[in-house]
Design a protein around this motif. Structure first.
Motif: not given
Length: 319
Positions: A56, A120-121, A257, A279-280, A317
């Motif tokens: 991340n 974050t997804g 998150n 987000q991914w 993004w």
């Protein structure tokens, strides 16, 4: 990844630059975008010590450098230590948070030095796992009610007369010592020390057919290599983990998150918008994590490869 990764050990440390108990010293690197743009300034991203988090952080950092002209500093810190840096400005962002209601109460609700920056997804799962060969040989071992029957299998020199439950780093989010006590299990929690040590222990278990019961979590690239089998603990219900001393239920599924400092959120930095929009999926994270661990890329190389191959996601993004 230590409610991996509910309540981690809360440490009160006078200065962030001090070393946390059991680790947590700061190491940092900085980079400047090729265009030399100064609009973004410096972004301080905490690095918590599991490879999915690194994925991340370095993807966000790569986009911040290449697209926004930011300087990026990565600071390797234990989870609870990183949050202490929000007020001082030493940390701008934690980019994979696994709950930590105690830290949320302190830094977001009370001190207001930090803010939630959105999901974050990624979907986070924590639990107890056994190697595949064990689930095949002892099918009922995946029900916690049968674990005492098998406790002798898991004895080690560290656990003595009890079975061993192998955890990762003490700072990971874990209820395991309370769970062992409150479920009346004849086990002792032993800490491997790191995510890497946990992975190696599971690999050796499968290779040598030696028993292992261990803490693990998703998203995690290693599960594609070795499909660990999760043990069924008592079903999680809302509030069953409210008191860390009496918890006797499984971990919840975490909506992971991002947390940022209030100062950073109000700074006008375009990097804040990038972090908020980031987000991914678990699959995306696992891909980058596998580049780092299996393909032996540096975190920056892995991030650059993923960013170059996923321009549509990156542009979203930045919108």
């Amino acid at each position: 990844m230590t409610s991996a990764k509910y309540a981690a050990v809360t440490l009160v440390i006078p200065a962030l630059a001090l070393t946390a108990c059991g680790g947590g010293d700061i190491s940092s690197t900085s980079s400047t975008a090729a265009d030399g743009s100064a609009d973004c300034g410096t972004v301080n991203i905490a690095i918590n010590q599991w490879v999915g988090y690194e994925a991340n952080a370095h993807v966000i950092g790569t986009v911040a450098k290449e697209k926004l002209g930011c300087d990026v500093e990565y600071k390797t810190l234990k989870e609870e230590v990183a949050w202490q840096g929000f007020a001082s400005g030493e940390v701008d962002a934690v980019v994979e948070n696994w709950g930590h209601p105690d830290l949320v109460e302190k830094y977001i609700t009370t001190e207001k030095s930090a803010q939630d920056a959105g999901l974050t997804g990624n979907k986070g799962v924590i639990g107890w796992y056994v190697a595949p060969w064990m689930a095949e040989k002892y099918p009922d071992i995946v029900d916690y009610k049968n674990l005492n029957k098998y406790a002798d299998l898991f004895k080690t020199s560290e656990s003595g007369s009890q079975g061993q439950l192998l955890d990762g780093d003490p700072s990971f989010v874990t209820n395991d010592e309370a769970l062992v006590k409150n479920l009346d299990l004849n086990y002792k929690v032993v800490y491997a020390g790191s995510e890497t040590a946990l992975i190696q222990a599971f690999r050796q278990s499968e290779k040598n057919k030696t028993p292992i019961l261990g803490y693990f979590y998703e998203p995690q690239w290693f599960l594609a290599e070795l499909p660990l089998v999760k043990v069924d603990l008592p079903e999680y219900t809302e509030g069953c983990d409210a008191d860390p001393a009496t918890v006797a239920c499984d971990y919840p599924e975490y909506e992971l998150n991002k947390i940022v400092s209030t100062k950073f959120a109000e700074s006008g930095s375009p990097a804040y918008d990038l972090i908020k929009n980031f987000q991914w999926t678990n699959e995306d994270q696992n891909t980058v994590a596998q580049y780092i661990t299996e393909d032996k890329m540096t975190p920056d190389e892995a991030a650059e490869k993923w960013v170059s191959e996923n321009p549509d996601k990156v542009e979203a993004w930045l919108s």
